[in-house]
Design a protein around this motif. Structure first.
Motif, mmCIF file in Angstrom:
data_model
loop_
_atom_site.group_PDB
_atom_site.id
_atom_site.type_symbol
_atom_site.label_atom_id
_atom_site.label_comp_id
_atom_site.label_asym_id
_atom_site.label_seq_id
_atom_site.Cartn_x
_atom_site.Cartn_y
_atom_site.Cartn_z
ATOM 1 N N GLN A 1 -3.044 -7.690 0.082
ATOM 2 C CA GLN A 1 -3.230 -9.144 0.140
ATOM 3 C C GLN A 1 -4.466 -9.532 -0.660
ATOM 4 N N ILE A 2 -4.381 -9.372 -1.977
ATOM 5 C CA ILE A 2 -5.509 -9.667 -2.852
ATOM 6 C C ILE A 2 -5.147 -10.811 -3.788
ATOM 7 N N ASP A 3 -6.157 -11.489 -4.266
ATOM 8 C CA ASP A 3 -5.928 -12.633 -5.147
ATOM 9 C C ASP A 3 -5.565 -12.165 -6.556
ATOM 10 N N ALA A 4 -4.715 -12.941 -7.209
ATOM 11 C CA ALA A 4 -4.387 -12.664 -8.601
ATOM 12 C C ALA A 4 -5.598 -12.982 -9.473
ATOM 13 N N VAL A 5 -5.761 -12.240 -10.555
ATOM 14 C CA VAL A 5 -6.843 -12.497 -11.507
ATOM 15 C C VAL A 5 -6.401 -13.612 -12.446
ATOM 16 N N SER A 6 -7.238 -14.599 -12.625
ATOM 17 C CA SER A 6 -6.915 -15.717 -13.504
ATOM 18 C C SER A 6 -6.629 -15.233 -14.923
ATOM 19 N N GLY A 7 -5.522 -15.713 -15.489
ATOM 20 C CA GLY A 7 -5.147 -15.311 -16.840
ATOM 21 C C GLY A 7 -4.369 -14.017 -16.893
ATOM 22 N N ALA A 8 -4.130 -13.394 -15.729
ATOM 23 C CA ALA A 8 -3.380 -12.120 -15.674
ATOM 24 C C ALA A 8 -2.368 -12.188 -14.544
ATOM 25 N N THR A 9 -1.594 -13.266 -14.547
ATOM 26 C CA THR A 9 -0.661 -13.522 -13.447
ATOM 27 C C THR A 9 0.376 -12.412 -13.298
ATOM 28 N N TYR A 10 1.011 -12.023 -14.397
ATOM 29 C CA TYR A 10 2.070 -11.005 -14.318
ATOM 30 C C TYR A 10 1.500 -9.638 -13.945
ATOM 31 N N TYR B 1 0.726 -5.401 -10.017
ATOM 32 C CA TYR B 1 -0.272 -4.545 -9.358
ATOM 33 C C TYR B 1 -0.096 -4.617 -7.840
ATOM 34 N N LYS B 2 0.030 -5.817 -7.323
ATOM 35 C CA LYS B 2 0.147 -6.000 -5.873
ATOM 36 C C LYS B 2 1.423 -5.340 -5.334
ATOM 37 N N LYS B 3 2.524 -5.468 -6.087
ATOM 38 C CA LYS B 3 3.767 -4.838 -5.651
ATOM 39 C C LYS B 3 3.646 -3.315 -5.603
ATOM 40 N N SER B 4 3.071 -2.736 -6.659
ATOM 41 C CA SER B 4 2.921 -1.283 -6.697
ATOM 42 C C SER B 4 1.924 -0.811 -5.636
ATOM 43 N N LEU B 5 0.866 -1.602 -5.427
ATOM 44 C CA LEU B 5 -0.127 -1.276 -4.406
ATOM 45 C C LEU B 5 0.526 -1.255 -3.023
ATOM 46 N N GLN B 6 1.358 -2.263 -2.751
ATOM 47 C CA GLN B 6 2.022 -2.301 -1.450
ATOM 48 C C GLN B 6 2.951 -1.104 -1.280
#
Length: 351
Positions: free
Chosen positions: A324-333, A338-343
Motif C-alpha cells: 500500500q504505497i503511493d505511486a511516484v509522480s511521473g511514473a504511473t505505469y 511495482y505494487k502488483k509485483s510487490l504484492q
C-alpha cells in the motif's frame, strides 16, 4: 457320397467362422489415450502411465505463461501422484484464438494425462498455445513434486523450475534440484539458440550449471563472452531458489548475513505499457528489510524514469512493510507494476 459332400463343406465353413469370431472376441483391444474424455482430459487412475513421484493428491496449478496471443495456465488434478485430469484455466481468446483454443486445448489435456509429464507434442496450428501449455504443465508438476517432498529419489529433495528470464538473444530458464539445503543439480531447460547462440550456449551453460551447484545460490560470476545468457541464468536461478518453501531445507537465497528466519522472495513479473516490472524482497521477522526491482522498463526515456522512481519505490516498500504505497509522480505505469509485483512477493512470503 455326392449328396453329403456339400453338407460337410458347409459344416466346416460354419466351424471356421465360429472359431474366427471367438478369436476376435478374445483379443484385448489396444489402449487409446485419445479415447479419454476430451473436454477435461480425464482417464481412470489405473490407465495413467508413469506418475510423478510424491503421492500427491488434489489440485495443483502451474504458473501462467505469457504467449504471443495471451496467457496459458494449466491446472492438474492428482491422485496418488498421478495426473488424473488436466485443464487449461487460462488460454488465448478472442478472434481466431477462440477456434484454435477450442481445438487444441482438449488434445493437450489428453496428452498430459496420457504422458504423465510435460514431454508432449505440440498441436499442429497451435504452436504458441502448445509451448505455453507445456511450460505451465511443467511448472505444475514441479510444484506437485515439491509438495510431495519426494523428487529425484530422495525424500528431502525438491525440483524447482525458475521463471523464464528474457534476454536479448532468447529466453533462459533454470531448473535445480535441492536436497539438504544444497543445490545438487542445475540445468538450463531453455537457453538462446540459433546461429552463434548455439556455440555460446553450449560453452557457457555447463559452466553456469557447475557454478550454481558449487555456490549453492545465485551469486555466481558471469561467463566471459556470454553476458546476456549469464544474466538471464542468474535471474531464473534466483527465481527457482525463491520457490523453495521457507524452512524446508532450501538452498541459500543469497542474503548471506542476517536472521535465520530471513528469506528472499521474487514477485511475479507485472507487464506494463512500457515493459515488465518485477520486485524481489527480503523478509525477516515479518518485515520487509530490503526491496529491489529485478526488472523495470528500459530504453529511451524509460531509463530516466526508472532510475528516478524505482529507488523511491524500494524505500517506500521497506517503510510501509506492504504494497500500500503511493505511486511516484511521473511514473504511473512503473509504480502500478511495482505494487502488483510487490504484492505477489508478499503473498508468496505469507504476508
Amino acid at each position: 457320397m455326392r449328396k453329403s459332400h456339400p453338407v460337410r463343406r458347409a459344416v466346416l465353413a460354419g466351424a471356421a467362422t465360429v472359431s474366427g469370431i471367438v478369436l476376435l472376441l478374445s483379443m484385448k483391444p489396444a489402449s487409446d489415450p485419445g479415447g479419454a474424455q476430451a473436454a477435461g482430459g480425464q482417464v481412470p487412475p489405473a490407465a495413467a502411465g508413469q506418475a510423478p513421484q510424491g503421492g500427491v493428491n488434489g489440485a495443483v496449478t502451474g504458473d501462467a505463461q505469457q504467449t504471443q496471443y495471451g496467457p496459458v495456465q494449466v491446472r492438474l488434478t492428482m491422485s496418488g501422484g498421478k495426473i488424473t485430469q488436466a485443464e487449461a484455466v487460462q488460454a488465448p481468446k478472442g478472434g481466431r484464438s477462440d477456434q484454435i483454443t477450442a481445438s487444441s486445448v482438449p488434445r493437450l489435456n489428453q496428452a498430459a494425462v496420457a504422458a504423465q509429464n510435460a514431454e508432449i507434442d505440440a498441436v499442429s496450428g497451435a504452436t504458441y498455445t502448445s509451448a505455453g501449455y507445456k511450460k505451465s504443465l511443467q511448472s505444475a508438476l514441479d510444484k506437485a513434486k515439491a509438495a510431495g517432498g519426494a523428487a529425484q529419489g530422495s525424500g528431502n529433495a525438491q525440483t524447482l523450475t525458475g521463471d523464464v528470464a528474457q534476454t536479448q538473444y532468447g529466453p533462459v530458464q533454470v531448473r535445480v534440484t535441492v536436497a539438504g539445503g544444497k543445490i545438487t543439480k542445475a540445468e538450463a531447460v531453455q537457453a538462446p539458440k540459433g546461429g552463434r547462440s548455439d556455440q555460446i550456449t553450449s560453452s557457457s551453460v555447463p559452466r553456469l550449471n557447475q557454478a550454481a551447484v558449487a555456490a549453492g545460490n545465485a551469486q555466481i560470476d558471469a561467463v566471459s563472452g556470454a553476458t546476456y545468457t549469464s544474466a538471464g541464468y542468474k535471474k531464473s536461478l534466483q527465481s527457482a531458489l525463491d520457490k523453495a518453501p521457507a524452512g524446508g531445507g532450501g538452498a541459500a537465497q543469497g542474503s548471506g548475513a542476517g536472521s535465520a528466519q530471513a528469506k528472499t522472495v521474487t514477485g511475479t513479473a507485472s507487464q506494463t505499457q512500457y515493459g515488465p516490472v518485477q520486485v524481489r524482497i527480503t523478509v525477516a521477522g515479518g518485515k520487509i528489510t530490503k526491496a529491489e526491482a529485478v526488472q523495470a522498463p528500459k530504453g529511451g526515456r524509460s531509463d530516466q524514469i526508472t532510475s528516478s522512481s524505482v529507488p523511491r519505490l524500494n524505500q517506500a516498500a521497506v517503510a510501509a512493510g506492504n504494497a500500500q504505497i503511493d505511486a511516484v509522480s511521473g511514473a504511473t505505469y512503473t509504480s502500478a507494476g511495482y505494487k502488483k509485483s510487490l504484492q505477489s512477493a508478499l503473498d508468496q512470503a505469507g504476508g
